[in-house]
Design a protein around this motif. Structure first.
Motif, PDB file in Angstrom:
ATOM      1  N   ALA A   1       2.388  75.720  36.444  1.00 55.46           N
ATOM      2  CA  ALA A   1       2.189  74.971  37.683  1.00 55.46           C
ATOM      3  C   ALA A   1       0.982  75.498  38.452  1.00 55.46           C
ATOM      4  N   PHE A   2       0.842  76.821  38.551  1.00 56.83           N
ATOM      5  CA  PHE A   2      -0.279  77.421  39.279  1.00 56.83           C
ATOM      6  C   PHE A   2      -1.605  76.971  38.679  1.00 56.83           C
ATOM      7  N   ALA A   3      -1.743  77.114  37.359  1.00 58.46           N
ATOM      8  CA  ALA A   3      -2.993  76.739  36.699  1.00 58.46           C
ATOM      9  C   ALA A   3      -3.218  75.228  36.752  1.00 58.46           C
ATOM     10  N   GLY A   4      -2.157  74.461  36.551  1.00 56.62           N
ATOM     11  CA  GLY A   4      -2.294  73.010  36.519  1.00 56.62           C
ATOM     12  C   GLY A   4      -2.766  72.431  37.835  1.00 56.62           C
ATOM     13  N   VAL A   5      -2.208  72.909  38.947  1.00 57.42           N
ATOM     14  CA  VAL A   5      -2.606  72.387  40.260  1.00 57.42           C
ATOM     15  C   VAL A   5      -4.031  72.806  40.589  1.00 57.42           C
ATOM     16  N   LEU A   6      -4.427  74.038  40.222  1.00 56.97           N
ATOM     17  CA  LEU A   6      -5.816  74.471  40.441  1.00 56.97           C
ATOM     18  C   LEU A   6      -6.794  73.508  39.774  1.00 56.97           C
ATOM     19  N   LEU A   7      -6.555  73.206  38.496  1.00 52.45           N
ATOM     20  CA  LEU A   7      -7.446  72.293  37.781  1.00 52.45           C
ATOM     21  C   LEU A   7      -7.432  70.910  38.406  1.00 52.45           C
TER      22      LEU A   7
ATOM     23  N   HIS B   1     -15.409  67.776  30.358  1.00 51.68           N
ATOM     24  CA  HIS B   1     -15.029  68.606  29.207  1.00 51.68           C
ATOM     25  C   HIS B   1     -14.348  69.909  29.627  1.00 51.68           C
ATOM     26  N   SER B   2     -14.036  70.054  30.899  1.00 52.11           N
ATOM     27  CA  SER B   2     -13.414  71.300  31.372  1.00 52.11           C
ATOM     28  C   SER B   2     -12.068  71.520  30.688  1.00 52.11           C
ATOM     29  N   GLN B   3     -11.838  72.766  30.263  1.00 50.37           N
ATOM     30  CA  GLN B   3     -10.597  73.139  29.581  1.00 50.37           C
ATOM     31  C   GLN B   3      -9.848  74.178  30.404  1.00 50.37           C
ATOM     32  N   LEU B   4      -8.532  74.064  30.408  1.00 49.33           N
ATOM     33  CA  LEU B   4      -7.687  74.970  31.186  1.00 49.33           C
ATOM     34  C   LEU B   4      -6.925  75.912  30.265  1.00 49.33           C
ATOM     35  N   THR B   5      -6.906  77.194  30.616  1.00 49.78           N
ATOM     36  CA  THR B   5      -6.048  78.166  29.948  1.00 49.78           C
ATOM     37  C   THR B   5      -5.210  78.842  31.018  1.00 49.78           C
ATOM     38  N   ALA B   6      -3.899  78.743  30.891  1.00 49.32           N
ATOM     39  CA  ALA B   6      -2.988  79.357  31.864  1.00 49.32           C
ATOM     40  C   ALA B   6      -2.567  80.735  31.373  1.00 49.32           C
TER      41      ALA B   6
ATOM     42  N   PRO C   1       4.491  89.335  33.688  1.00 49.81           N
ATOM     43  CA  PRO C   1       5.443  89.706  34.737  1.00 49.81           C
ATOM     44  C   PRO C   1       4.801  89.966  36.096  1.00 49.81           C
ATOM     45  N   ARG C   2       3.499  90.378  36.078  1.00 50.44           N
ATOM     46  CA  ARG C   2       2.877  90.742  37.363  1.00 50.44           C
ATOM     47  C   ARG C   2       1.621  89.937  37.674  1.00 50.44           C
ATOM     48  N   ARG C   3       1.469  88.772  37.077  1.00 45.16           N
ATOM     49  CA  ARG C   3       0.264  88.004  37.400  1.00 45.16           C
ATOM     50  C   ARG C   3       0.421  86.531  37.022  1.00 45.16           C
ATOM     51  N   LEU C   4      -0.244  85.695  37.816  1.00 44.15           N
ATOM     52  CA  LEU C   4      -0.448  84.287  37.505  1.00 44.15           C
ATOM     53  C   LEU C   4      -1.950  84.065  37.512  1.00 44.15           C
ATOM     54  N   ALA C   5      -2.486  83.442  36.475  1.00 44.83           N
ATOM     55  CA  ALA C   5      -3.943  83.285  36.403  1.00 44.83           C
ATOM     56  C   ALA C   5      -4.299  82.002  35.685  1.00 44.83           C
ATOM     57  N   ALA C   6      -5.546  81.575  35.903  1.00 46.39           N
ATOM     58  CA  ALA C   6      -6.058  80.365  35.252  1.00 46.39           C
ATOM     59  C   ALA C   6      -7.525  80.568  34.917  1.00 46.39           C
ATOM     60  N   HIS C   7      -7.908  80.135  33.720  1.00 48.00           N
ATOM     61  CA  HIS C   7      -9.315  80.148  33.282  1.00 48.00           C
ATOM     62  C   HIS C   7      -9.708  78.695  33.051  1.00 48.00           C
ATOM     63  N   ILE C   8     -10.749  78.242  33.760  1.00 51.09           N
ATOM     64  CA  ILE C   8     -11.191  76.846  33.670  1.00 51.09           C
ATOM     65  C   ILE C   8     -12.662  76.830  33.277  1.00 51.09           C
ATOM     66  N   THR C   9     -12.979  76.109  32.229  1.00 49.07           N
ATOM     67  CA  THR C   9     -14.368  76.059  31.754  1.00 49.07           C
ATOM     68  C   THR C   9     -15.161  74.989  32.509  1.00 49.07           C
ATOM     69  N   GLU C  10     -16.486  75.176  32.486  1.00 59.05           N
ATOM     70  CA  GLU C  10     -17.439  74.202  33.035  1.00 59.05           C
ATOM     71  C   GLU C  10     -17.109  73.792  34.470  1.00 59.05           C
ATOM     72  N   VAL C  11     -17.125  74.784  35.360  1.00 58.21           N
ATOM     73  CA  VAL C  11     -16.897  74.542  36.779  1.00 58.21           C
ATOM     74  C   VAL C  11     -18.236  74.633  37.505  1.00 58.21           C
TER      75      VAL C  11
ATOM     76  N   ASP D   1     -15.439  76.671  48.939  1.00 54.84           N
ATOM     77  CA  ASP D   1     -14.588  75.855  49.810  1.00 54.84           C
ATOM     78  C   ASP D   1     -13.580  75.053  48.994  1.00 54.84           C
ATOM     79  N   GLY D   2     -14.062  74.483  47.887  1.00 56.46           N
ATOM     80  CA  GLY D   2     -13.179  73.690  47.042  1.00 56.46           C
ATOM     81  C   GLY D   2     -12.078  74.521  46.428  1.00 56.46           C
ATOM     82  N   LEU D   3     -12.411  75.754  46.004  1.00 58.83           N
ATOM     83  CA  LEU D   3     -11.398  76.628  45.412  1.00 58.83           C
ATOM     84  C   LEU D   3     -10.378  77.056  46.456  1.00 58.83           C
ATOM     85  N   GLN D   4     -10.849  77.295  47.683  1.00 55.11           N
ATOM     86  CA  GLN D   4      -9.915  77.675  48.745  1.00 55.11           C
ATOM     87  C   GLN D   4      -8.862  76.586  48.942  1.00 55.11           C
ATOM     88  N   LYS D   5      -9.335  75.343  48.989  1.00 58.95           N
ATOM     89  CA  LYS D   5      -8.409  74.222  49.143  1.00 58.95           C
ATOM     90  C   LYS D   5      -7.470  74.126  47.944  1.00 58.95           C
ATOM     91  N   ALA D   6      -8.019  74.279  46.736  1.00 61.83           N
ATOM     92  CA  ALA D   6      -7.207  74.191  45.517  1.00 61.83           C
ATOM     93  C   ALA D   6      -6.182  75.315  45.446  1.00 61.83           C
TER      94      ALA D   6
END
Length: 720
Positions: A26-32, A44-49, A53-63, A134-139
């Motif tokens: 959910a965290f990664a999906g809403v960010l994208l 062509h942006s790709q998401l990797t969630a 146990p101690r982290r939630l993260a997202a890697h998004i290509t071509e931002v 600014d966009g990332l803050q909102k996301a």
């Protein structure tokens, strides 16, 4: 504009394991989703969630560092309102332009568009694209707000005054666009940086300084001793479990449990599978008890032999990898021993009392405030089970000389005795110590205790099986005794809950009535039981006395709805299912054959015309009201109606014989020859003739046709 890959990580205290995968996705999906909405990603942006146990993260290509400017067309007002007779802007238009940051100089550039009623003025401008920070803050704000958090906690920030709400206290935020920190991005009182933390004990450096968005996963693995990806960590655990089982040898295998694997994946950051064992004497306890206590309490993976029997070895997924693992192994063996000893104690104590001696205790266990105790419920199940067993034996005895004899009476008495004993004792394990500790073992333990009490196998199996099927794809009861008691148990729940108005709504179904209905359907269909649905429901209602209202019709609708949904999931079309269910077939066991017959019928060349004709006949008869299917041959005047009557006389007996023998496909194919006389009838014959006798005779002919054509299914439902 040059794009870079983006990495966002929220570093927190240990997250709830059963919710971790959902939180990470959910965290990664809403960010994208939010970055896409602001035009900050490419096609062509790709998401990797990532989720550990101690982290939630997202890697998004071509931002993109900034979204492209966008042309904006804004509706202002009708031309008649915005411009006066000389074409000059009115005060209303000037006020609107001022609010948009423009002035009178913009008036010549305003666009005129006719909206169907009048000409309207539009102001066209270029909106500045959002900057990534600014966009990332909102996301990020949106992603945190939309997290499916099972339970929110409140904690104070370091200033000692500010409180925030989140699933667990957060201690770090990483936001990297390529190698650049997105300065100014904040969340939960944290400011974005490029440092995080690895494994609590085995990280080679602390903190871990992330060099770039793309190096995140590798740096955590090499420097932080953490596999950040939930999917990779899960696959690694599965690989190690199998490898450990292979080392043990002897064809053993780890128990398959996807939910347990998911939970353990959410508990460790760097998995290390170890082989442990316990004393063989514990294997005298039913393996379900040992397996459940190891899985539920300790998150261990029991090892099964080639026949599926529990061995005295089990696998532990450790979060540390010491050079000498003996202390970890011994610690886990020491921890599991008291759990297994408790299970053995409960089993030994429970067997000191028979199931029969526990029946009276059920009168002290509340089932439902409107339906009484479990003791009262047991009496209702006994009543219903006896009625079902009688119906089943009577149906099986028809045409069976072996059952319709003195030996048959003995068999019936034995069946009724076993059914009654099983229904009486099926719930008694609810008051045993073992089921009190492990409610998941209800039914299973009753089966073991029935064997210990020396009861017949059919009774023991029925006690164990009467909850089946517990879930989609679960096995059905093994023998008729178990099937009867399982049907009685589910019908008691369904009839009782419907009778007091306790129905499922939306996603809420606290008494699992949908699952019970599907269980009844599966047993009737897959066991090919010669039982009528209405008779089953009718046999259950009297067991409740005046405690409930008779809602059998409503319950039947509910069961047919579940049946229709199940059949569609099996690949039958909505039309095919509708055609069969429309007849409300009483023998659900015959429905699959009816559906196959309908499917074969639809492939015939005559099918569309006959379906359309049936629809027409249905409408005519509906308007006519009650119609007598009797046909007076002397009143047949037109050649077309004589031909149709002759065809019915010739082919319907053959089709009926095929139907009665269960060959529904042949029955419909035999009736397909009626297409020509039916078409001719509607072309040449006026059904609603002015003369009453003639009209009634022709309606009777159509009624006869309708009855003959729609025994397998309502063919009018197949009309396009």
């Amino acid at each position: 504009m040059n794009h870079q890959n983006l990495l966002v990580e929220l570093f927190v205290e240990e997250l709830p394991p059963k919710a971790l995968q959902k939180l990470g996705d959910a965290f990664a999906g809403v960010l994208l989703e939010q970055l896409q909405a602001q035009g900050l990603t490419s096609a062509h942006s790709q998401l990797t969630a990532f989720a550990s146990p101690r982290r939630l993260a997202a890697h998004i290509t071509e931002v993109l560092p900034a979204a492209a400017d966008k042309a904006v067309s804004q509706k202002l007002m009708p031309v008649a309102v915005g411009l006066d007779a000389s074409g000059q802007p009115t005060p209303a238009l000037l006020k609107k332009l001022t609010a948009l940051g423009a002035d009178a100089a913009s008036v010549p550039q305003l666009k005129r568009v006719h909206d169907g009623k009048a000409e309207v003025l539009f102001f066209e401008s270029m909106a500045k694209g959002a900057l990534l920070a600014d966009g990332l803050q909102k996301a990020l704000d949106e992603a945190i707000a939309k997290l499916p958090i099972p339970k929110v906690m409140r904690y104070q920030l370091q200033d000692g005054w500010t409180s925030v709400h989140f699933v667990r206290p957060a201690h770090g935020l990483v936001a990297l666009h390529g190698t650049q920190v997105l300065v100014g991005v904040q969340a939960l009182g944290l400011t974005a940086g490029n440092t995080t933390h690895g494994h609590r004990f085995e990280a080679s450096v602390d903190p871990v300084v992330i060099q770039s968005a793309d190096s995140y996963a590798e740096q955590l693995r090499s420097e932080g001793a953490v596999i950040a990806s939930f999917a990779e960590r899960r696959a690694e655990i599965a690989r190690q479990l199998q490898a450990a089982a292979d080392r043990v040898g002897g064809g053993v295998r780890p128990i398959e449990d996807a939910a347990l694997l998911d939970e353990v994946t959410a508990l460790v950051e760097r998995p290390n599978v170890l082989v442990c064992e316990f004393e063989k004497e514990f294997l005298a306890v039913p393996q379900e008890c040992l397996i459940l206590t190891m899985k539920a309490n300790q998150k261990y993976f029991p090892l099964l032999d080639a026949e599926g029997k529990l061995t005295h070895r089990f696998l532990v997924v450790s979060n540390i990898s010491p050079q000498d693992a003996s202390a970890v192994i011994q610690g886990n063996e020491r921890v599991v021993r008291p759990r297994l000893a408790d299970a053995k104690f409960f089993f030994d104590q429970d067997r000191k009392k028979t199931l029969v001696s526990r029946v009276d205790q059920l009168a002290k266990v509340v089932y439902h405030n409107k339906l009484g105790t479990q003791g009262e419920r047991v009496e209702r199940v006994r009543h219903i089970a006896k009625a079902i067993a009688t119906q089943l034996f009577t149906a099986l005895a028809q045409g069976n000389a072996a059952l319709d004899s003195q030996e048959g009476e003995i068999a019936q008495d034995y069946l009724l005795t076993c059914v009654d004993n099983a229904a009486l004792l099926a719930k008694t394990d609810l008051v045993t110590d073992m089921v009190g500790e492990f409610p998941e073992l209800q039914g299973i333990m009753g089966g073991y205790y029935a064997v210990s009490d020396g009861l017949p196998d059919e009774v023991a199996h029925a006690i164990e099986d009467h909850y089946k099927p517990r879930f989609a794809g679960d096995a059905l009861p093994r023998e008729n005794v178990g099937v009867v008691v399982a049907l009685a148990d589910k019908l008691e729940t369904l009839v009782g809950m419907f009778g007091i108005g306790n129905l499922p709504t939306g996603d809420r179904d606290p008494f699992a009535l949908r699952r019970h209905a599907l269980g009844v359907i599966r047993m009737l269909v897959e066991k090919e039981l010669p039982l009528d649905l209405d008779a089953l429901l009718a046999s259950a209602v009297p067991a409740f006395g005046d405690k409930i209202e008779d809602t059998s019709a409503q319950l039947a609708d509910f069961i047919y709805d579940r049946l229709a949904g199940s059949l569609r999931e099996q690949g039958y079309s909505a039309q095919e299912v509708d055609a069969v269910i429309a007849l409300r077939p009483q023998r659900l066991a015959l429905v699959p054959r009816q559906l196959e017959a309908v499917r074969a019928f639809t492939q015939l060349e005559e099918a569309p015309a006959l379906a359309a004709a049936n629809k027409r006949v249905t409408n005519i008869l509906k308007k006519a009201g009650e119609v007598d299917p009797h046909v007076n041959e002397e009143l047949l005047q037109e050649p077309a109606e004589k031909d149709l009557y002759a065809a019915l006389q010739r082919f319907v007996p053959e089709a009926n014989a095929q139907f009665d023998s269960g060959d529904y496909t042949a029955s419909l194919q035999t009736l397909a020859v009626l297409r020509a006389p039916v078409d001719a009838f509607f072309d040449d014959v006026m059904v609603n003739a002015e003369e009453l006798a003639l009209r009634l005779n022709r309606q009777g002919l159509l009624k006869k046709l309708h009855m003959a054509m729609n025994r397998v299914a309502d063919l009018s439902r197949l009309a396009v």
